[in-house]
Design a protein around this motif. Structure first.
Motif, PDB file in Angstrom:
ATOM      1  N   ASP A 240      18.185  78.291  50.409  1.00 45.68           N
ATOM      2  CA  ASP A 240      19.103  77.843  49.348  1.00 45.68           C
ATOM      3  C   ASP A 240      20.325  77.127  49.906  1.00 45.68           C
ATOM      4  O   ASP A 240      21.421  77.224  49.355  1.00 45.68           O
ATOM      5  CB  ASP A 240      19.591  79.036  48.501  1.00 45.68           C
ATOM      6  CG  ASP A 240      18.482  79.661  47.695  1.00 45.68           C
ATOM      7  OD1 ASP A 240      18.562  80.870  47.419  1.00 45.68           O
ATOM      8  OD2 ASP A 240      17.523  78.946  47.347  1.00 45.68           O
ATOM      9  N   GLY A 241      20.149  76.447  51.029  1.00 48.06           N
ATOM     10  CA  GLY A 241      21.281  75.697  51.562  1.00 48.06           C
ATOM     11  C   GLY A 241      22.234  76.523  52.414  1.00 48.06           C
ATOM     12  O   GLY A 241      23.273  76.017  52.836  1.00 48.06           O
TER      13      GLY A 241
ATOM     14  N   GLU B 132      23.924  64.820  41.683  1.00 48.15           N
ATOM     15  CA  GLU B 132      23.534  65.753  42.750  1.00 48.15           C
ATOM     16  C   GLU B 132      24.750  66.605  43.054  1.00 48.15           C
ATOM     17  O   GLU B 132      25.770  66.090  43.512  1.00 48.15           O
ATOM     18  CB  GLU B 132      23.158  64.971  44.014  1.00 48.15           C
ATOM     19  CG  GLU B 132      21.887  64.177  43.872  1.00 48.15           C
ATOM     20  CD  GLU B 132      21.659  63.263  45.074  1.00 48.15           C
ATOM     21  OE1 GLU B 132      20.488  63.059  45.419  1.00 48.15           O
ATOM     22  OE2 GLU B 132      22.639  62.748  45.643  1.00 48.15           O
TER      23      GLU B 132
ATOM     24  N   GLU C 276      26.320  69.949  45.075  1.00 47.22           N
ATOM     25  CA  GLU C 276      26.046  70.874  46.167  1.00 47.22           C
ATOM     26  C   GLU C 276      26.455  72.282  45.781  1.00 47.22           C
ATOM     27  O   GLU C 276      27.635  72.545  45.529  1.00 47.22           O
ATOM     28  CB  GLU C 276      26.845  70.462  47.411  1.00 47.22           C
ATOM     29  CG  GLU C 276      26.313  69.205  48.024  1.00 47.22           C
ATOM     30  CD  GLU C 276      27.036  68.827  49.309  1.00 47.22           C
ATOM     31  OE1 GLU C 276      26.566  67.847  49.919  1.00 47.22           O
ATOM     32  OE2 GLU C 276      28.021  69.479  49.674  1.00 47.22           O
TER      33      GLU C 276
ATOM     34  N   PRO D 260      25.534  75.510  47.667  1.00 47.78           N
ATOM     35  CA  PRO D 260      24.819  76.328  48.665  1.00 47.78           C
ATOM     36  C   PRO D 260      24.794  77.797  48.276  1.00 47.78           C
ATOM     37  O   PRO D 260      25.789  78.336  47.797  1.00 47.78           O
ATOM     38  CB  PRO D 260      25.632  76.107  49.946  1.00 47.78           C
ATOM     39  CG  PRO D 260      26.942  75.580  49.509  1.00 47.78           C
ATOM     40  CD  PRO D 260      26.722  74.874  48.219  1.00 47.78           C
TER      41      PRO D 260
ATOM     42  N   VAL E 277      22.895  79.045  45.941  1.00 51.87           N
ATOM     43  CA  VAL E 277      22.441  79.228  44.557  1.00 51.87           C
ATOM     44  C   VAL E 277      20.952  78.940  44.483  1.00 51.87           C
ATOM     45  O   VAL E 277      20.486  77.929  44.985  1.00 51.87           O
ATOM     46  CB  VAL E 277      23.212  78.273  43.609  1.00 51.87           C
ATOM     47  CG1 VAL E 277      22.726  78.441  42.181  1.00 51.87           C
ATOM     48  CG2 VAL E 277      24.703  78.556  43.683  1.00 51.87           C
TER      49      VAL E 277
ATOM     50  N   GLU F 275      17.124  72.508  44.922  1.00 55.00           N
ATOM     51  CA  GLU F 275      16.366  72.683  46.157  1.00 55.00           C
ATOM     52  C   GLU F 275      17.345  72.750  47.315  1.00 55.00           C
ATOM     53  O   GLU F 275      18.215  71.893  47.437  1.00 55.00           O
ATOM     54  CB  GLU F 275      15.426  71.495  46.345  1.00 55.00           C
ATOM     55  CG  GLU F 275      14.410  71.723  47.426  1.00 55.00           C
ATOM     56  CD  GLU F 275      13.473  70.532  47.595  1.00 55.00           C
ATOM     57  OE1 GLU F 275      13.423  69.702  46.674  1.00 55.00           O
ATOM     58  OE2 GLU F 275      12.842  70.456  48.648  1.00 55.00           O
ATOM     59  N   ASN F 276      17.207  73.788  48.139  1.00 61.10           N
ATOM     60  CA  ASN F 276      18.100  73.941  49.282  1.00 61.10           C
ATOM     61  C   ASN F 276      19.565  73.832  48.907  1.00 61.10           C
ATOM     62  O   ASN F 276      20.367  73.228  49.617  1.00 61.10           O
ATOM     63  CB  ASN F 276      17.799  72.889  50.357  1.00 61.10           C
ATOM     64  CG  ASN F 276      16.524  73.205  51.092  1.00 61.10           C
ATOM     65  OD1 ASN F 276      16.094  74.359  51.121  1.00 61.10           O
ATOM     66  ND2 ASN F 276      15.901  72.191  51.657  1.00 61.10           N
ATOM     67  N   GLY F 277      19.909  74.417  47.782  1.00 57.61           N
ATOM     68  CA  GLY F 277      21.311  74.453  47.409  1.00 57.61           C
ATOM     69  C   GLY F 277      21.863  73.170  46.811  1.00 57.61           C
ATOM     70  O   GLY F 277      23.075  73.047  46.639  1.00 57.61           O
ATOM     71  N   VAL F 278      20.994  72.198  46.529  1.00 60.14           N
ATOM     72  CA  VAL F 278      21.475  70.970  45.880  1.00 60.14           C
ATOM     73  C   VAL F 278      20.833  70.889  44.497  1.00 60.14           C
ATOM     74  O   VAL F 278      19.613  70.865  44.373  1.00 60.14           O
ATOM     75  CB  VAL F 278      21.110  69.704  46.690  1.00 60.14           C
ATOM     76  CG1 VAL F 278      21.615  68.457  45.974  1.00 60.14           C
ATOM     77  CG2 VAL F 278      21.709  69.773  48.076  1.00 60.14           C
TER      78      VAL F 278
ATOM     79  N   ARG G 175      19.897  68.868  41.264  1.00 58.11           N
ATOM     80  CA  ARG G 175      19.728  67.476  40.858  1.00 58.11           C
ATOM     81  C   ARG G 175      19.450  67.409  39.370  1.00 58.11           C
ATOM     82  O   ARG G 175      18.485  67.984  38.895  1.00 58.11           O
ATOM     83  CB  ARG G 175      18.553  66.847  41.608  1.00 58.11           C
ATOM     84  CG  ARG G 175      18.886  66.592  43.025  1.00 58.11           C
ATOM     85  CD  ARG G 175      17.899  65.662  43.694  1.00 58.11           C
ATOM     86  NE  ARG G 175      18.368  65.460  45.043  1.00 58.11           N
ATOM     87  CZ  ARG G 175      18.095  66.262  46.060  1.00 58.11           C
ATOM     88  NH1 ARG G 175      17.296  67.280  45.867  1.00 58.11           N
ATOM     89  NH2 ARG G 175      18.611  66.039  47.242  1.00 58.11           N
TER      90      ARG G 175
END
Lengths: 155, 127
Positions: free
Chosen positions: A132-133, B39, B41, B43, B45, B104-107, B109
């Motif tokens: 999750d970043g 987009e 950010e 992180p 979430v 996805e990966n904290g971003v 969209r």
């Protein structure tokens, strides 16, 4: 002459601290909207610098970095002489034919952050995960660095 | 001073139950067909922590995350202990029913397509 006592529900207590709390919130907002971009700009001089936390547990050090929108392969972690370096490059995920920018507050490109570790760690036991970043690096302490209980003897 | 404010915060926050929010860094793009891409950010979430709503002409995105809790001591802290929130004012030309989002990966969209009739159309000349 009678002393009237109002039940709690009719008269609400005025607490001056409520106002202090809202002043604090206003300050937070000010720093966020006004100064936050400046703060980022300052970091830009050295490149993008993601935020990180360092925690110390009894058995390990834990370093957490905010790295949204990356691929695991784009993140480099290295350990040398008590310094942990997290670096990499973030490429733009969506191709630029996605359209023109109206506004961009995100950073792209190379980044690097180095922290000095507060305890000695066992380099072979270091693990890292990216979810999750958030990048979480777990560095187990070397035996000597763990806290020891020392019992007091009789004589 | 901090201590005074912090200790009184418990009583005042219990009353107002205000959540702490931070504004996520955002990029807004517009593609050739006019649709927007936001987009943001966020992180930490994941999908379950996202809340998106459209109210009148406002798009509200909220991202909530669980904070890493360790039983250790904090040596150094830069990550803000707050959730993410941002409000955007929508153009009248955006088709609210077709707003889509994924994280996805904290971003996060969010794609905002334009309503069909608003897209630039070529009109052919008869005769």
């Amino acid at each position: 002459m009678k002393l009237i006592r109002y039940p709690e529900t009719l008269v609400s207590n005025w607490t001056p601290f409520d106002q202090l709390a809202s002043i604090r919130d206003d300050f937070n907002r000010l720093f966020e909207s006004g100064f936050a971009p400046l703060f980022r700009e300052a970091r830009m001089l050295g490149g993008w610098a993601p935020a990180l936390d360092v925690h110390e547990e009894n058995d390990a050090l834990v370093v957490i970095a905010e790295l949204p929108g990356m691929k695991k392969e784009e993140i480099d972690i290295s350990l040398h002489k008590g310094l942990l370096t997290i670096s990499g490059e973030r490429k733009e995920e969506t191709p630029s034919d996605e359209g023109k920018f109206h506004r961009n507050e995100r950073f792209y490109g190379k980044f690097s952050r180095t922290v000095s570790l507060p305890a000695e760690v066992d380099a072979n036991g270091v693990t890292a995960s990216y979810r999750d970043g958030l990048l979480t690096v777990r560095l187990p302490k070397s035996e000597e660095a763990k806290p020891k209980q020392i019992t007091v003897g009789e004589n | 001073m901090n201590h005074t404010i912090d200790s009184t915060r418990e009583t005042s926050e219990a009353r107002t139950t205000e959540e702490r929010f931070v504004t996520p860094a955002t990029a807004i793009r517009q593609s050739n067909d006019g649709s927007y891409l936001i987009e943001a950010e966020m992180p930490g979430v994941s999908k379950e922590g996202i809340e998106i709503s459209v109210d009148q002409n406002e798009l509200i995105i909220t991202g909530r995350r669980a904070f890493p809790s360790t039983d250790g001591r904090v040596v150094y802290r830069e990550i803000r202990r707050a959730n993410f929130r941002r409000v955007f004012e929508l153009d009248g030309s955006i088709d609210r029913n077709r707003i889509a989002a994924r994280i996805e990966n904290g971003v996060l969209r969010v794609t905002l397509p334009l309503a069909e009739q608003v897209k630039p159309r070529k009109i052919t000349v008869e005769g």
